[in-house]
Design an enzyme around this catalytic site. Structure first.
Site, PDB file in Angstrom:
ATOM      1  N   LYS D 173      -0.685  -6.886  -7.159  1.00 13.67           N
ATOM      2  CA  LYS D 173      -1.586  -7.787  -6.622  1.00 13.67           C
ATOM      3  C   LYS D 173      -2.901  -7.993  -7.271  1.00 13.67           C
ATOM      4  CE  LYS D 173      -3.541 -10.360  -3.347  1.00 13.67           C
ATOM      5  NZ  LYS D 173      -5.116  -9.995  -3.381  1.00 13.67           N
ATOM      6  N   GLU D 180      -5.791 -15.138 -11.457  1.00 12.94           N
ATOM      7  CA  GLU D 180      -6.298 -15.948 -10.347  1.00 12.94           C
ATOM      8  C   GLU D 180      -7.851 -16.263 -11.004  1.00 12.94           C
ATOM      9  OE1 GLU D 180      -6.096 -14.982  -6.127  1.00 12.94           O
ATOM     10  OE2 GLU D 180      -8.450 -15.291  -6.016  1.00 12.94           O
TER      11      GLU D 180
END
Lengths: 301, 301, 301, 301
Positions: D173, D180
């Site tokens: 993550k 991102e």
């Protein structure tokens, strides 16, 4: 030698003065009458037009240009083209883009005129310390101008040289300035890290002073940086706004064209752009995107 | 003064020699017997264990560590802790992470021992030219060690100073090296652009030589770079592989923790990582992605 | 509608086929006879010269160019200029630099010819999924061509639009590709970090698959990246060599001219340059500098 | 299944609701009574302390943590350690640093408690669309929790998976968020270039809309960006200030530790730091340096 100096701003006036001190004869031209008068006060002749300047010089003439890069240089170069005679020489000592220099030199060659480009470093300190000069042009022509370069340089055989054919002087100076951007940014980032480490209460000017002797990062730029930090340790009253005068952009462009990865020089330029982009659309959009996907709060303006 | 030198590698041996030349008494320790013998040949005493070293020194003892950062420093610091007596001082002159230094100093404080950190720059040139030293530690302790620093430094009052409490010396040296990375990369990129501009046939060593006098980018690193380019203009036989010894990483990490944007120092580190990542998974995947969406050919390995 | 398609490579042939499927009449030209024959097999007419193509089309003619940017586009545009009649329209669907487009459009305007630029994205997938098209040109002209765009696009009203005057279509496509570079690099770096974390033994294709549903980084590029990782998890046989076809360079150049800091798009380009600079002079010089000041070993080539 | 949900903020409340809708029994805890009450209104039980929560759950218990990373997670994890019984399981669904996760999992293992890390992406959209989940933990334990993941995910077999041992979920993550950052920055830079090209008068929301169909840069982030540009085309009232919540920093740190060059992810983080450094000491010092060597004017604050 006898030469004309076109452009009597900060750089041109200082260079003329250094030439006068070195025993050369200088006739200066600048549209600004006060600048001409100031130079006269230092022992130079002056001319109130390019035409007058050319008439005042003995053939074969030598005219040194120290005017802002771009259209002013173009105007001056074109006017001189119509005034000069075969065998005369123009030296562009300013920060011209080397591609412009190649174009202008080709035009001069057609008219049997010599064109020399001299990338000049030294800034306001050049008058006292001499200028570092990277020269492009025909070997024989540069050789003839040798007395001029020897006087302007820090030493007779030091700090100047013909680096290659016409254009190569401005090319080399362009890269010089690209390196300068990177060095400046490296120092500035480093001192900023020191400044933010508040628990150590560091004295940046003292550290600059320590580094000036014996350290791997000692340099003339460090000397100046230390001076600046001594005079104004907190950089009070100074806006975080960094101008750029073009050579960094050209270096980045050239690096890309040559397929040379130059991340540090490039990022130094981008950091300057960012310093002036106080209303960054990029950052506003990023804040807005974070709000869209994550519901993160947006700071209001 | 009388002091012990632990670690007689390139840096430690040179520093011991400079101290001897300055009239200090040095007892050296290194696990390598040849290194000890070499130092003896220069007028130092030597000890074949840390225990022997401590016994040979008069109280209050001064021990200078010049050993590789990390576990070797930890081992040495811990062993000395058990051998030294209250009032003794250890100076870590190596490239330790300042967080390690803070931890070790706290431990020493509990035992009434003094801990001083000295960030040392100067490399192989320090023996002849003196070392630039950024020192962290209690004021009184550093003052007592003054004769040592005055001898090691380029000048009595030049190139050294106490910059703050313990830890601040290594912190400042860490940032110093971050700046060094950025400057080196800026020069290397610039010279690489010059080298790729083949139509001008530039002589990089000559250009370095010109810049050394009068230019804005003159520096000691430029002097060395020019030497390197003079000896090996095409960098023949040298792999494009750039090591890093940790301080750049720490600087990047610290900049991020302090919220200081340091793109140039950071990219200098990343460029070094990239120089060693010859089988870049990133680039292979990029080539593969281009093939997926655009049918662009993949270069086979 | 009836139109000519010039250039029957991968992109042009697919677009012609999608137009045929949509009920348009296409006459194709390509210097390669096999490419022409292949298109005929799909129901198109073909012409063996630009002259024949122009003669085969009804006035006012519509000619779509799908040829490599640069001199081939210039040659084609210039030849067509001499063949077409007032009121005819040329659409450049290739990756031309928008500055070239502005120049060509001005020339066409002088001859009462219409010029439209269409930035086209979609790659090899466009035939099946439709092309995303950013169109620049006069409003009335673009309106007349609407049936063509509706057929080529993913949907009648989706994935295409007139974004502004001539030039703006290629400008927008250029920036699109700049963004693409940044996204690709972000994914590639991320997967490379995962790949290097060997103690977790991560399956990159599985992770890509997970991210494709519900995650913030889901995208079509991720779909393709996951496909690539599924087919070749270790990127075996692929050289770490990433080409670039020009639009990234133009985007970087434009960003600098517009004073927009674009570090990520810029670094994506630089990373590609670095992937091809396997004998980096920069890195060799850095290794050499480290040796000069610190005596650090140089890795031999 | 029956499980406890600790932390009923934006994310935790939504996840609890999605679990309730999927037929699971949820007991929620949050120090905020209103948050508990809101969840009750959606059909959950609630507990007003961790102790009460643990007592309310049947053994072997399953407790999902959705609390801010850092000390709150540590406090919660430590309190639960003293309340839970061998065989119980804690799932950390928040954005914890994977090193913290490894430390906590080792502690739990000593007490025969299971620890699972679930990196969760999806933001405020997860309630409706499902969450993308990267899970680390023992295979048997994760298998037992499968019904929970199947409900939270976008589809029964889509958007979730066990990627490796404990820690690997948060690691994955973390990298996801690094990617991102890079993607966001790429889009934002691109749209900023479009916005600055004023002569084309581009409509950014329209362009975003075009790209959403058929283009190589289509993505969910582009969908959201287009929404943001549609609602507020000029980003009015939004400060150019971009927060970061830690995962970008960790990714940069990890990349460096793994020797993976990650310039784009790194520069995305640095751009965020710069957005908040409105009184950049770096830039003030640069302006000051330019004045020192070149006499260039300084912009006053």
């Amino acid at each position: 030698m006898e030469l004309g100096m076109v452009g009597l701003g900060r750089m041109g006036a200082n260079m003329a003065e250094r030439l006068l001190r070195g025993g050369h004869s200088v006739t200066g031209f600048d549209p600004n009458a006060e600048a001409r008068k100031a130079l006269e006060g230092k022992g130079a002749a002056s001319a109130d037009s390019l035409q007058a300047l050319v008439q005042a010089l003995p053939a074969p003439r030598v005219v040194w240009l120290m005017v802002p890069a771009g259209s002013i240089t173009d105007d001056t170069v074109n006017t001189l083209l119509s005034l000069l005679s075969p065998g005369d020489t123009v030296i562009d000592g300013g920060n011209s883009n080397y591609n412009d220099t190649l174009r202008r030199a080709a035009l001069y060659r057609e008219h049997q005129l010599h064109y020399v480009d001299c990338g000049t470093s030294g800034g306001v300190w050049g008058l006292a310390e001499g200028y570092s000069m990277m020269i492009g042009g025909d070997e024989a022509v540069v050789k003839r101008l040798q007395p001029i370069f020897e006087t302007l340089a820090p030493g007779k055989d030091a700090g100047w040289g013909r680096v290659g054919p016409v254009g190569s002087g401005h090319f080399t100076k362009m890269v010089h300035n690209g390196i300068e951007y990177g060095m400046m940014q490296a120092y500035a980032e480093g001192f900023s890290i020191l400044e933010h480490k508040q628990e150590f209460g560091l004295d940046l000017a003292q550290i600059g002073q320590i580094w000036r002797e014996g350290s791997v990062v000692r340099s003339w730029l460090l000397d100046l940086t230390t001076d600046a930090l001594t005079k104004n340790p907190k950089m009070e009253g100074i806006a975080p706004y960094v101008a750029d005068s073009g050579e960094g952009r050209w270096t980045v462009d050239e690096a890309i064209q040559l397929n040379v990865p130059a991340p540090v020089i490039t990022l130094s330029l981008i950091a300057r752009l960012r310093s002036r982009d106080t209303e960054s659309f990029t950052d506003k959009l990023l804040a807005s995107m974070r709000n869209e996907f994550g519901g993160h709060a947006i700071k209001k303006e």
